[in-house]
Design an enzyme around this catalytic site. Structure first.
Site, PDB file in Angstrom:
ATOM      1  N   LYS A  39      69.936  15.424  17.859  1.00  0.00           N
ATOM      2  CA  LYS A  39      70.302  16.667  17.163  1.00  0.00           C
ATOM      3  C   LYS A  39      70.645  17.757  18.181  1.00  0.00           C
ATOM      4  O   LYS A  39      70.309  17.645  19.362  1.00  0.00           O
ATOM      5  CB  LYS A  39      69.138  17.113  16.273  1.00  0.00           C
ATOM      6  CG  LYS A  39      67.859  17.451  17.046  1.00  0.00           C
ATOM      7  CD  LYS A  39      66.667  17.640  16.120  1.00  0.00           C
ATOM      8  CE  LYS A  39      65.413  17.994  16.898  1.00  0.00           C
ATOM      9  NZ  LYS A  39      64.214  18.031  16.030  1.00  0.00           N
ATOM     10  N   TYR A 260      71.603  45.808  37.974  1.00  0.00           N
ATOM     11  CA  TYR A 260      71.532  46.838  36.932  1.00  0.00           C
ATOM     12  C   TYR A 260      70.130  47.420  36.837  1.00  0.00           C
ATOM     13  O   TYR A 260      69.139  46.689  36.901  1.00  0.00           O
ATOM     14  CB  TYR A 260      71.884  46.238  35.577  1.00  0.00           C
ATOM     15  CG  TYR A 260      73.355  45.991  35.365  1.00  0.00           C
ATOM     16  CD1 TYR A 260      74.270  47.043  35.385  1.00  0.00           C
ATOM     17  CD2 TYR A 260      73.824  44.707  35.126  1.00  0.00           C
ATOM     18  CE1 TYR A 260      75.622  46.806  35.171  1.00  0.00           C
ATOM     19  CE2 TYR A 260      75.169  44.462  34.904  1.00  0.00           C
ATOM     20  CZ  TYR A 260      76.061  45.522  34.930  1.00  0.00           C
ATOM     21  OH  TYR A 260      77.386  45.283  34.714  1.00  0.00           O
TER      22      TYR A 260
HETATM   23  C1  PLP Z   1      63.199  17.348  16.762  1.00  0.00           C
HETATM   24  C2  PLP Z   1      62.379  16.319  16.085  1.00  0.00           C
HETATM   25  C3  PLP Z   1      61.898  15.198  16.791  1.00  0.00           C
HETATM   26  C4  PLP Z   1      61.988  15.086  18.296  1.00  0.00           C
HETATM   27  O1  PLP Z   1      60.935  15.845  18.854  1.00  0.00           O
HETATM   28  P1  PLP Z   1      60.684  15.974  20.431  1.00  0.00           P
HETATM   29  O2  PLP Z   1      59.496  16.840  20.540  1.00  0.00           O
HETATM   30  O3  PLP Z   1      61.902  16.614  21.007  1.00  0.00           O
HETATM   31  O4  PLP Z   1      60.474  14.602  20.960  1.00  0.00           O
HETATM   32  C5  PLP Z   1      61.282  14.197  16.070  1.00  0.00           C
HETATM   33  N1  PLP Z   1      61.100  14.299  14.737  1.00  0.00           N
HETATM   34  C6  PLP Z   1      61.509  15.381  14.025  1.00  0.00           C
HETATM   35  C7  PLP Z   1      61.246  15.453  12.571  1.00  0.00           C
HETATM   36  C8  PLP Z   1      62.137  16.431  14.678  1.00  0.00           C
HETATM   37  O5  PLP Z   1      62.521  17.511  13.991  1.00  0.00           O
END
Ligand code: PLP
Length: 368
Positions: A39, A260
């Protein structure tokens, strides 16, 4: 993009390290299946390149958050299972079916919509079902779980449940009691429901041990080199390296300022190096007067504010021959770990990885 070889800033993504991190998850979680969470453009590393690298390492199941991410991923891994964590709102159903995406259903209403689609098509549709065990974010709440368990035959009509899943709130801390609470609730739920593969652990959960790995694990952060639990050494290899090049070097007297707001003042005759990276590249302004850059493996403190395109380092203590015009300065990589950059930025490693902007070109390398 220009054809010039000169690049002021670059993000190097080590695909070999992603493949190795996938194998490390396999060793830690065996015999559970290891999936790839890609994702948010594979945590900012680039979904297409990362998904291909994971697929080549043997990954055949992927998780995305959004429907749009699933649609984009489908042609990249045409034969693989893709789970969509957002679920199945009624207006998502046609596209989920068209692109052969498997929703993680979050409520009885979503289960009903997906089941109705299956009956309408006179076919069975695959589904994951997300059970909330304490996050109170996505997934069936307790009362809906009880209804589903009591009326499973009717509610799941036309559906093939391929996964019962839940998500841990505190897996980054093995001492947190919430982990066992959620594990118990998940086991209780599974005992009430028709049998199907189960998944509870993301990267942190994998490190909690075999009680948590069930049939399938869902690492994201670990695949991209992040450290899932701060109490333990990181079992994963560094994936991302962010470097900017030195554009100007100057000697300044005592009592001069930099940047800045003139928030940095020299307390000695100093050498300052101005580097081509700023908050418009994703290096956070919160690093002002806090973080470090590294030149040839040696840390130099950030002097003054991070500005949009530039950052100034106090390189007085770095051997002068290392500080050359055009030299690369690392802000994330082998010297400055993701954890260190996140802490200095006042945020989590997840936000660091997903903050790099398009101006920083990604370079993919096959090695570790
Ligand atoms: C983002 C997510 C993961 C992955 O989690 P990590 O901590 O990055 O390994 C797994 N399951 C769900 C439901 C998530 O939203």
């Amino acid at each position: 993009m220009s054809n010039s070889d000169f690049e002021a800033a670059r993000l190097t993504v080590r695909l070999g390290a992603i493949a190795e991190n996938y194998r490390i998850c396999q060793r830690l979680a065996a015999p559970a299946e290891v999936t790839g969470v890609v994702k948010a453009d594979a945590y900012g590393m680039g979904m297409e390149a990362c998904a291909r690298a994971l697929a080549a390492a043997g990954c055949d199941t992927f998780f995305v958050a959004r429907l749009e991410e699933g649609i984009a991923l489908r042609p990249i891994v045409p034969g693989s299972r893709i789970f969509v964590l957002d679920g199945a709102q009624p207006d998502m159903v046609p596209a989920l079916i068209e692109y052969r995406l498997t929703p993680a259903l979050n409520s009885l209403a979503e289960i009903a919509a997906w089941s109705a689609a299956a009956r309408e098509m006179r076919t069975a549709l695959d589904a994951a079902i997300h059970i909330d065990t304490g996050m109170n974010r996505l997934g069936l709440p307790g009362n809906e779980l009880a209804t589903l368990a009591a009326e499973a035959g009717r509610r799941l009509d036309g559906l093939r449940v391929v996964l019962w899943m839940s998500h841990l709130a505190c897996a980054d801390d093995p001492a947190d009691r919430m982990n066992v609470v959620q594990l118990d609730r998940f086991r209780t739920a599974l005992a009430m429901l028709p049998p199907a593969p189960a998944s509870l652990a993301s990267s942190g959960g994998i490190l909690l041990g075999k009680d948590y790995t069930f049939d399938m694990v869902r690492p994201g952060l670990g695949l991209y080199g992040g450290r899932p639990q701060s109490q333990r050494p990181n079992p994963f290899k560094t994936v991302a390296q962010l470097c900017g090049r030195i554009l100007q070097i100057r000697r300044v007297d005592v009592g001069e300022s930099a940047g800045y707001g003139a928030t940095f003042r020299t307390g000695r005759p100093s050498t300052l190096a101005t580097v081509a990276l700023g908050y418009a590249d994703g290096l956070m302004r919160a690093l002002s007067n806090r973080g470090h850059g590294a030149i040839g493996g040696q840390r130099a403190p950030i002097a003054g504010r991070v500005s949009m395109d530039l950052i100034t380092l106090d390189v007085t203590d770095i051997p002068p021959r290392a500080v050359e015009l055009g030299a690369e300065v690392e802000f994330l990589g082998d010297t400055i770990a993701l954890d260190e950059l996140a802490a200095a930025s006042g945020t989590a490693p997840y936000e660091i990885l997903t903050s790099f902007k398009p101006r920083v070109r990604r370079h993919y390398v096959s090695g570790l």
